[in-house]
Design a protein around this motif. Structure first.
Motif, PDB file in Angstrom:
ATOM      1  N   LYS A 131     -15.968 -51.987 -43.950  1.00 36.41           N
ATOM      2  CA  LYS A 131     -15.142 -51.951 -42.837  1.00 36.41           C
ATOM      3  C   LYS A 131     -15.697 -50.711 -42.045  1.00 36.41           C
ATOM      4  CE  LYS A 131     -10.769 -51.656 -40.398  1.00 36.41           C
ATOM      5  NZ  LYS A 131      -9.432 -51.461 -40.478  1.00 36.41           N
ATOM      6  N   TYR A 133     -18.433 -48.738 -42.484  1.00 33.93           N
ATOM      7  CA  TYR A 133     -19.634 -48.906 -42.041  1.00 33.93           C
ATOM      8  C   TYR A 133     -20.148 -49.927 -40.899  1.00 33.93           C
ATOM      9  CZ  TYR A 133     -20.735 -46.987 -46.728  1.00 33.93           C
ATOM     10  OH  TYR A 133     -20.533 -46.358 -47.751  1.00 33.93           O
ATOM     11  N   ASN A 134     -19.322 -50.987 -40.911  1.00 30.07           N
ATOM     12  CA  ASN A 134     -19.629 -51.936 -39.675  1.00 30.07           C
ATOM     13  C   ASN A 134     -18.995 -51.279 -38.413  1.00 30.07           C
ATOM     14  OD1 ASN A 134     -20.697 -54.116 -41.057  1.00 30.07           O
ATOM     15  ND2 ASN A 134     -18.700 -54.876 -41.531  1.00 30.07           N
ATOM     16  N   THR A 503     -20.333 -57.911 -31.782  1.00 29.84           N
ATOM     17  CA  THR A 503     -20.775 -57.864 -33.126  1.00 29.84           C
ATOM     18  C   THR A 503     -21.299 -59.005 -33.862  1.00 29.84           C
ATOM     19  OG1 THR A 503     -18.383 -58.516 -33.680  1.00 29.84           O
ATOM     20  CG2 THR A 503     -18.986 -56.182 -33.849  1.00 29.84           C
ATOM     21  N   TYR A 504     -20.432 -59.906 -34.083  1.00 26.64           N
ATOM     22  CA  TYR A 504     -21.040 -61.324 -34.732  1.00 26.64           C
ATOM     23  C   TYR A 504     -22.099 -62.074 -33.605  1.00 26.64           C
ATOM     24  CZ  TYR A 504     -17.018 -60.379 -37.390  1.00 26.64           C
ATOM     25  OH  TYR A 504     -16.074 -59.848 -38.168  1.00 26.64           O
ATOM     26  N   SER A 507     -25.173 -60.042 -33.290  1.00 28.42           N
ATOM     27  CA  SER A 507     -26.019 -60.329 -34.516  1.00 28.42           C
ATOM     28  C   SER A 507     -26.521 -61.491 -34.742  1.00 28.42           C
ATOM     29  CB  SER A 507     -25.339 -59.702 -35.849  1.00 28.42           C
ATOM     30  OG  SER A 507     -23.872 -60.547 -35.784  1.00 28.42           O
TER      31      SER A 507
END
Length: 573
Positions: A131, A133-134, A503-504, A507
């Protein structure tokens, strides 16, 4: 190490305070220092330092909050084996911010700006799990957009022969290309201060330790963009881009206020309130009132740092539970921490005679007197009401409702190291608004409006407090049913889908694009012309040479005959 850093920063804070008093009493006295490093085609690369009352005042607040946070960390993180590394990172963070504050030069600003981004990444990933790191990658990559804008500003400023922004007033009247610098500076400030569409990294940065959140969200990382625009304000007045910034920042304020009412994570609610206050600072700045924005920036720093530190104590004592649905009635068990939390929360609401009141009330009244349209006016007051809404909801969930966790043996209020640091900030949260009002606006501000516009703040505060009370008294089933009746409830509770898009969503599209590139380029023509093609050529040559080596006698005999035949032909002709 903690105590040495604490006393050093406290001494630095006192020194800045006395310098601020001297410089402000001497009719805006200013010291400008330049150290020339190299000259490129008559353009000097210099390290510059600008010391005036604003930089000394801001440095005083940064050093006060950072010293208190380091003192607080001594108790909060005493079980951490990497406490020394943590203190070093916090000191580097503070040094980067001070570098940014005293720099009038865009090159030296870049050093502080990049230092903030790099050290904030190290602090967000401090706990070293997936968590963190993200969240760290989202934080640092969002801030890289602003870093790129600053680099482009440095290259564009070569046209003018100086990187110091204090010399740029003379270009305003006759140079339209100055707008390029203005747009890039504005974009950089929007990324650092997490305005729409760069808002998703701010709640994600809650993965950092709570002392870091107190420092980041009060006076350092997120305020760097606001401070940059305050300093560059001479470039940015009376332009259409500032009207655009006003719209974006007002919508950020509204979005953060609505999202905070859907949240149950204690730290995330406070992070979204920071986002709302940043929208307030940027919007009043885009109305051409930089001193108001600076005033609110300083008062907000005090109560927001205190709010995060109180939240850290509560989370620490609740065995790392951050969900406010498990809390309730904690004022009976930890009264001193609850006192600090209530004062900081009420200051955030703008309750009269606490520090937040002096800046927020003044900002709302100046906005009411300005010539902006009804849309901005309504956005401002709805956002102010939403601030009271989520604050009262939080207070009811934490202080008044029934306690919802099974075990209460760990709730005690005797960590005097954390309490001392919180009491320092509580004292400042009470007095800093009135003190700064006397120090910054020493001439009275003339405000004229009718009685209902004057009482509009009271109206929206009462509306917000009633809504917060009604929501906090509901059970979970009724609460969820009520929230689903909101128009676009899912849209607003997900922060306008920004975390997903950042994010999602991002990516997913990038990975699809890279997959296409891999298939068509890396596994396609570039592979046939480089990797596989080279292997095929070498393989064919090796087969050819292998054939020669297996049939060497016949080949030697045949080559001898051919050679003799060639000599005979040469002899005959």
């Amino acid at each position: 190490m903690c105590y040495c850093s604490f006393f050093f920063l406290m001494f630095f804070m006192m020194m800045n305070f006395f310098f601020f008093l001297y410089f402000s009493m001497e009719n805006d006295f200013m010291i400008f220092l330049e150290w020339e490093i190299v000259t490129i085609n008559s353009c000097q690369v210099v390290m510059s330092i600008l010391l005036d009352w604003m930089s000394f005042l801001f440095m005083m607040f940064v050093s006060l909050i950072s010293s208190v946070v380091i003192f607080y960390s001594k108790s909060y993180m005493n079980s951490e084996k990497n406490l020394f590394r943590f203190i070093i990172l916090v000191l580097l963070f503070v040094f980067s911010m001070i570098m940014l504050i005293i720099s009038p030069n865009i090159i030296s600003i870049l050093l502080g700006w990049d230092g903030l981004g790099l050290v904030s990444y190290c602090l967000v990933i401090f706990y070293q799990n997936i968590k963190s790191y993200n969240a760290g990658m989202l934080t640092v990559l969002s801030n890289r957009i602003g870093d790129v804008c600053i680099l482009m500003v440095i290259s564009w400023m070569l046209n003018y022969g100086s990187w110091n922004y204090i010399f740029y007033l003379k270009f305003m009247s006759h140079d339209s290309f100055i707008n390029y610098i203005m747009v890039l500076i504005m974009l950089a400030a929007m990324t650092k201060s997490a305005q729409i569409p760069f808002s998703s990294w701010l709640p994600a940065a809650m993965a950092a330790p709570t002392p870091v959140s107190a420092l980041v969200h009060s006076s350092t990382l997120v305020t760097a963009g606001v401070y940059l625009l305050i300093r560059f304000n001479i470039l940015l007045e009376d332009t259409y881009f500032f009207k655009f910034l006003l719209l974006i920042s007002s919508l950020t304020m509204l979005m953060a206020g609505i999202s905070a009412n859907y949240e149950f994570d204690l730290k995330k609610i406070i992070a979204l309130s920071t986002l709302s206050q940043l929208g307030l600072m940027m919007s009043i700045l885009s109305m051409g009132m930089p001193m108001m924005a600076f005033f609110h920036l300083l008062t907000h720093a005090m109560f927001k740092a205190l709010l995060f530190m109180c939240a850290g104590v509560i989370i620490h004592m609740m065995m790392d539970i951050q969900d406010i649905r498990f809390m309730g009635g904690i004022s009976k068990f930890i009264p001193l921490t609850s006192l600090c939390m209530n004062i900081s929360n009420l200051s955030l609401c703008g309750i009269p005679f606490l520090s937040g009141f002096y800046s927020k009330d003044l900002i709302l009244e100046m906005m009411s007197m300005s010539n902006f349209n009804l849309f901005i006016y309504v956005l401002y007051y709805i956002s102010t009401g939403l601030t009271v809404f989520y604050t009262i909801r939080l207070l009811f969930y934490l202080m008044i409702n029934d306690y919802n966790l099974l075990s209460i043996f760990n709730l005690y209020d005797e960590d005097y190291v954390m309490l001392k640091s919180m009491f320092i900030l509580m004292f400042m949260s009470v007095i800093s608004g009135s003190a700064l009002m006397w120090l910054i606006f020493y001439k009275p501000i003339y405000i004229v409006m009718n009685i209902h516009m004057k009482l509009m703040v009271i109206y929206v505060t009462l509306w917000g407090s009633m809504m917060g009370y009604a929501i906090s008294m509901m059970n979970i089933y009724s609460y969820n049913k009520f929230m689903k009746t909101y128009f676009f409830s899912f849209y607003f509770s997900m922060m306008m889908f920004m975390p997903n898009l950042s994010t999602y969503g991002l990516s997913y599209f990038l990975l699809n694009f890279s997959n296409m590139l891999v298939k068509n380029i890396d596994m396609g023509w570039s592979e046939m012309l480089s990797g596989q093609g080279l292997v095929k050529i070498v393989k064919n040559y090796s087969i050819f040479y292998n054939f020669y080596q297996y049939n060497n006698f016949k080949i030697y005999l045949y080559s001898f005959v051919m050679w003799m035949f060639f000599l005979l032909i040469m002899y005959l002709f």
